[in-house]
Design a protein around this motif. Structure first.
Motif, short mmCIF file in Angstrom:
data_model
loop_
_atom_site.label_atom_id
_atom_site.label_comp_id
_atom_site.label_asym_id
_atom_site.label_seq_id
_atom_site.Cartn_x
_atom_site.Cartn_y
_atom_site.Cartn_z
N ASP A 50 0.85 -1.19 0.00
CA ASP A 50 0.00 0.00 0.00
C ASP A 50 0.88 1.23 0.00
OD1 ASP A 50 -2.46 1.58 0.36
OD2 ASP A 50 -1.56 2.04 2.30
N SER A 51 0.56 2.20 -0.81
CA SER A 51 1.25 3.48 -0.78
C SER A 51 0.26 4.56 -1.18
CB SER A 51 2.45 3.48 -1.73
OG SER A 51 2.03 3.33 -3.07
N SER A 52 0.48 5.77 -0.69
CA SER A 52 -0.44 6.85 -1.00
C SER A 52 0.26 8.19 -0.84
CB SER A 52 -1.67 6.79 -0.08
OG SER A 52 -1.28 6.96 1.28
N THR A 53 -0.28 9.19 -1.50
CA THR A 53 0.18 10.56 -1.36
C THR A 53 -1.03 11.46 -1.26
OG1 THR A 53 0.29 10.86 -3.76
CG2 THR A 53 2.31 10.16 -2.66
N SER A 71 5.28 8.43 -3.56
CA SER A 71 5.66 7.17 -2.93
C SER A 71 6.11 6.21 -4.01
CB SER A 71 4.47 6.56 -2.17
OG SER A 71 4.05 7.39 -1.12
N ASP A 72 7.24 5.58 -3.80
CA ASP A 72 7.76 4.63 -4.78
C ASP A 72 8.08 3.31 -4.09
OD1 ASP A 72 9.10 3.18 -6.70
OD2 ASP A 72 10.19 4.90 -7.50
N GLN A 93 1.76 14.85 2.15
CA GLN A 93 2.22 13.64 2.82
C GLN A 93 2.37 12.49 1.85
OE1 GLN A 93 0.61 10.56 3.86
NE2 GLN A 93 -1.28 10.83 2.69
N ALA A 94 3.34 11.62 2.16
CA ALA A 94 3.56 10.39 1.40
C ALA A 94 3.62 9.24 2.40
CB ALA A 94 4.85 10.47 0.59
N ARG A 95 3.05 8.09 2.04
CA ARG A 95 2.90 7.00 2.99
C ARG A 95 3.11 5.66 2.28
NH1 ARG A 95 -1.29 3.55 4.36
NH2 ARG A 95 -1.44 2.92 6.55
#
Length: 344
Positions: A50-53, A71-72, A93-95
């Motif tokens: 999972d990744s999100s911005t 996010s990479d 934010q990046a997660r």
């Protein structure tokens, strides 16, 4: 007491415990193989699921700021920057997150303490906050239960400026850890989040926070899960035909060695306050029973409100609607009120 209390055969129990293998298994796609749930066990998690911005919602009144987030997962990097203009403020934010699940072993449940470590962490960033402008970046790791949303948070970096000169934040190959209690069936989400914010000072000198351009970024190598210690569970799931298992929890779970009382067919316990939970300790089974499992040859279990088979009573059997003979006492008026018992 009219007959002997239940007895545990220590040798077979010890052999069963020695033979039990408790596994810490990742979900499909996160890792491969099986990891024993014993002290020192390690699970390497290399794939994030999972990744999100996110950035500020645009509006007619606040469009002067600028920024970006990225996010990479393939490179395990987070990037974010925010730059305010006079009269504006913004946050980006990046997660990234992944999860792991603790599964019970072949012969029982598992409980214990685990250490979750995010390792190989490096970051490069710049914060510029002239005069009274507000600029800040925070990097944090959270480990949360997927079931009840409770979690533990660790702040890995708080970056802020202090005047007109840029403040540079750099760190290479550090790590951060949190320790949590785990149990069989638990699923945990491990997340790394980078948040940057910039605003305007009292004299219209905006701030700038940059963990995004050129070589500026947050990067890491992976997440490690270590089992520090475990509470040995009972290796018994189903009673023998002439046994009844009595539990201290409403789901008949083997949460610890003192979670289950075993009574044989034909036995009577006149006073549960004389039955200790653990040898040598003061706690007893009086007013503690909350669930029961009946063996196939047990006809009925009669519980009584008071010692000496006195007060209210209730009979449990293996009925058509409940052929397994598993009864939760929660919500029935009988949970944690039993003081004597008869097994027939």
């Amino acid at each position: 007491m009219n007959s002997p209390l239940f007895r545990k055969n220590l040798l077979p129990l010890a052999l069963l415990l020695a033979a039990s293998v408790f596994l810490l298994l990742p979900e499909a796609g996160l890792s491969s193989g099986e990891i024993p749930l014993n002290k020192g066990a390690v699970l390497q998690i290399t794939d994030f699921d999972d990744s999100s911005t996110a950035g500020p919602d645009p509006s007619l009144f606040s469009r002067k700021y600028s920024g970006a987030a990225k996010s990479d997962p393939s490179l395990k990097t987070l990037r974010a920057m925010a730059k305010a203009s006079p009269g504006s403020k913004a946050s980006y934010q990046a997660r990234m997150a992944t999860r792991f699940t603790i599964q019970k072993g072949h012969n029982g449940s598992s409980r214990g303490k685990a250490r979750i470590t995010l390792y190989g962490l490096s970051y490069d960033g710049v914060v510029i906050t002239p005069r009274a402008a507000a600029g800040k970046s925070q990097l944090k790791m959270t480990v949360s239960s997927a079931a009840d949303r409770t979690g533990t948070e660790l702040i890995l970096l708080t970056a802020s400026g202090n005047g007109a000169s840029p403040k540079i934040y750099q760190k290479d190959r550090t790590e951060g850890s949190v320790e949590i209690q785990v149990a069989a069936g638990d699923t945990f989400v491990v997340a790394l989040e980078l948040v940057v914010s910039a605003g305007t000072g009292t004299q219209d000198f905006p701030a700038e926070v940059d963990f995004y351009s050129k070589e500026n970024k947050v990067r890491f190598e992976g997440v490690r899960v270590e089992i520090l210690n475990t509470e040995t569970p009972l290796p018994i799931v189903t009673p023998l035909p002439d046994q009844v298992f009595l539990y201290d929890n409403p789901r008949c779970l083997n949460l610890s060695l003192s979670s289950c009382l075993i009574v044989n067919k034909g036995e009577q316990i006149e006073d549960l306050s004389r039955v200790p939970l653990t040898e040598g300790l003061p706690d007893t089974w009086n007013d503690r029973i909350n669930c029961l499992k009946m063996g196939a040859n047990v006809n009925r279990v009669i519980v009584y409100q008071h010692p000496g088979f006195k007060g209210r009573s209730r009979t449990y059997t293996r009925t058509g609607p409940n052929p397994g003979g598993v009864w939760s006492l929660q919500g029935s008026g009988w949970d944690r009120t039993v003081s004597s018992i008869v097994v027939e």
